[in-house]
Design a protein around this motif. Sequence first.
Motif, PDB file in Angstrom:
ATOM      1  N   SER A  31     -10.516  43.396  14.200  1.00 20.69           N
ATOM      2  CA  SER A  31     -11.605  42.999  13.318  1.00 20.69           C
ATOM      3  C   SER A  31     -12.895  42.785  14.111  1.00 20.69           C
ATOM      4  O   SER A  31     -13.973  43.185  13.674  1.00 20.69           O
ATOM      5  CB  SER A  31     -11.209  41.724  12.571  1.00 20.69           C
ATOM      6  OG  SER A  31     -12.214  41.362  11.681  1.00 20.69           O
ATOM      7  N   LYS A  89      -4.807  41.718  14.727  1.00 17.45           N
ATOM      8  CA  LYS A  89      -5.752  41.935  13.617  1.00 17.45           C
ATOM      9  C   LYS A  89      -7.106  41.327  13.936  1.00 17.45           C
ATOM     10  O   LYS A  89      -8.138  41.901  13.615  1.00 17.45           O
ATOM     11  CB  LYS A  89      -5.209  41.346  12.318  1.00 17.45           C
ATOM     12  CG  LYS A  89      -4.156  42.178  11.645  1.00 17.45           C
ATOM     13  CD  LYS A  89      -3.787  41.554  10.317  1.00 17.45           C
ATOM     14  CE  LYS A  89      -2.733  42.355   9.594  1.00 17.45           C
ATOM     15  NZ  LYS A  89      -2.363  41.729   8.313  1.00 17.45           N
ATOM     16  N   TYR A  91     -10.411  33.940  13.229  1.00 13.10           N
ATOM     17  CA  TYR A  91     -10.039  34.925  12.213  1.00 13.10           C
ATOM     18  C   TYR A  91     -10.644  34.535  10.868  1.00 13.10           C
ATOM     19  O   TYR A  91     -11.182  35.379  10.143  1.00 13.10           O
ATOM     20  CB  TYR A  91      -8.512  35.031  12.122  1.00 13.10           C
ATOM     21  CG  TYR A  91      -8.028  36.137  11.203  1.00 13.10           C
ATOM     22  CD1 TYR A  91      -7.996  37.461  11.635  1.00 13.10           C
ATOM     23  CD2 TYR A  91      -7.585  35.859   9.910  1.00 13.10           C
ATOM     24  CE1 TYR A  91      -7.544  38.472  10.806  1.00 13.10           C
ATOM     25  CE2 TYR A  91      -7.135  36.862   9.071  1.00 13.10           C
ATOM     26  CZ  TYR A  91      -7.120  38.165   9.529  1.00 13.10           C
ATOM     27  OH  TYR A  91      -6.678  39.175   8.706  1.00 13.10           O
ATOM     28  N   GLU A 120     -12.988  36.897   8.854  1.00 11.41           N
ATOM     29  CA  GLU A 120     -12.464  37.520   7.632  1.00 11.41           C
ATOM     30  C   GLU A 120     -12.639  36.678   6.372  1.00 11.41           C
ATOM     31  O   GLU A 120     -12.451  37.175   5.273  1.00 11.41           O
ATOM     32  CB  GLU A 120     -10.974  37.845   7.807  1.00 11.41           C
ATOM     33  CG  GLU A 120     -10.699  38.867   8.891  1.00 11.41           C
ATOM     34  CD  GLU A 120     -11.316  40.212   8.574  1.00 11.41           C
ATOM     35  OE1 GLU A 120     -11.333  40.621   7.401  1.00 11.41           O
ATOM     36  OE2 GLU A 120     -11.793  40.861   9.517  1.00 11.41           O
TER      37      GLU A 120
END
Length: 181
Positions: free
Chosen positions: A162, A158, A144, A148
């Motif tokens: 993504s 998420k 992640y 991100e």
Amino acid sequence: MKNSFNLRVSFSESPSQAYEWSNSTNLMHQKVERVSSDLLKSVLLKGGTIKERVGTVLLSDTKNAVALRLNKEGEIKGRSFLEFDKSLDVCEYASNLKVSSIEFVPNGTEVVYSHDLAVEKEMRDYIIHSIKKSKNEYLEKYLYYLCEGEIDGFSKDKLLKSIESASIDKNLKLYKFLIES
């Protein structure tokens, strides 16, 4: 060199590059016709009919080459780009030809190109499969972070969303990390 090429092609409504082909057809002794860049662009972006042509047609504007499959009315039923080396040969040969007077009549439909390359889809599927089977929350948080640039608001859902919408560059970072670890 004669105006005749033996080619491997893969016809579909929207053309794909050779590395994405799942099946192919061999064309023997296919003649090339030089066309304007505008005509070639129109043929690749719009559905329609090429007047007074049937069967298979090989077109080049000296920079790009495409093979078209036409029905008996001249309507375009399939398009195929060529393998890289063959495309270079066809374009080089076409540069010595006069521009053909081909009449293309668009029918108003636009050709829809898949925005996902086959390799991009396979890479994305591999990443998602690896995350779904993972039980390591630290690995998921790190992925992640790679995607991100932060870990605030992290959740597995998420992360998966993504990855689905990430550019090929972002997913390539994740893919390389996963296959090297």
